[in-house]
Design a protein around this motif. Structure first.
Motif, PDB file in Angstrom:
ATOM      1  N   HIS A  27       0.322  -7.166  -5.512  1.00  0.00           N
ATOM      2  CA  HIS A  27      -0.483  -5.999  -5.888  1.00  0.00           C
ATOM      3  C   HIS A  27       0.162  -4.763  -5.278  1.00  0.00           C
ATOM      4  N   TYR A  28       0.339  -3.741  -6.094  1.00  0.00           N
ATOM      5  CA  TYR A  28       0.735  -2.434  -5.579  1.00  0.00           C
ATOM      6  C   TYR A  28      -0.497  -1.560  -5.677  1.00  0.00           C
ATOM      7  N   VAL A  29      -0.936  -1.009  -4.566  1.00  0.00           N
ATOM      8  CA  VAL A  29      -2.134  -0.185  -4.576  1.00  0.00           C
ATOM      9  C   VAL A  29      -1.839   1.170  -3.957  1.00  0.00           C
ATOM     10  N   TYR A  30      -2.495   2.166  -4.504  1.00  0.00           N
ATOM     11  CA  TYR A  30      -2.478   3.490  -3.899  1.00  0.00           C
ATOM     12  C   TYR A  30      -3.655   3.553  -2.950  1.00  0.00           C
ATOM     13  N   GLY A  31      -3.367   3.662  -1.666  1.00  0.00           N
ATOM     14  CA  GLY A  31      -4.423   3.664  -0.658  1.00  0.00           C
ATOM     15  C   GLY A  31      -5.303   4.896  -0.701  1.00  0.00           C
ATOM     16  N   GLY A  50      -7.492   1.534  -5.256  1.00  0.00           N
ATOM     17  CA  GLY A  50      -6.701   1.025  -4.131  1.00  0.00           C
ATOM     18  C   GLY A  50      -7.568   0.686  -2.934  1.00  0.00           C
ATOM     19  N   VAL A 105       0.860  -1.176   0.000  1.00  0.00           N
ATOM     20  CA  VAL A 105       0.000   0.000   0.000  1.00  0.00           C
ATOM     21  C   VAL A 105       0.898   1.228   0.000  1.00  0.00           C
TER      22      VAL A 105
END
Length: 95
Positions: free
Chosen positions: A39-43, A48, A9
């Motif tokens: 998974h790379y997510v933008y919180g 995300g 995150v």
């Protein structure tokens, strides 16, 4: 062998996240898709937030935060920078 899911995150304005991305990508490339789902997510984005909700990830107060999931359960999380050997070894510990 059950697959390990690693979710990083980050934030759209996180300098540490951007700096670490090439190293994280390198570590992820060391494992095949049968072993690791990454998974790379933008919180701070809707997408995300949706992935975080899907994986029952809440309470992220710092970025980057790395969340390890196995057998559908969160096993561990840590925040801040990490070295390539430490991240690789942590993934291996869940395989």
């Amino acid at each position: 062998m059950a697959k390990v899911k690693l979710i990083e995150v980050g934030g759209t304005s996180c300098g540490v996240c951007k700096m670490m991305k090439p190293m994280v990508d390198k570590v992820v490339s060391m494992f095949n898709a049968d072993e690791l789902e990454f998974h790379y997510v933008y919180g701070d984005t809707d997408e995300g937030k949706a992935i975080m909700a899907e994986n029952s990830i809440d309470g992220v107060s710092k970025v980057p935060t790395f969340v390890f999931i196995k057998d559908g359960e969160e096993k561990e999380r840590f925040d801040g920078g990490v070295t390539l050997p430490a991240l690789r070894d942590k993934i291996k510990s869940y395989l």
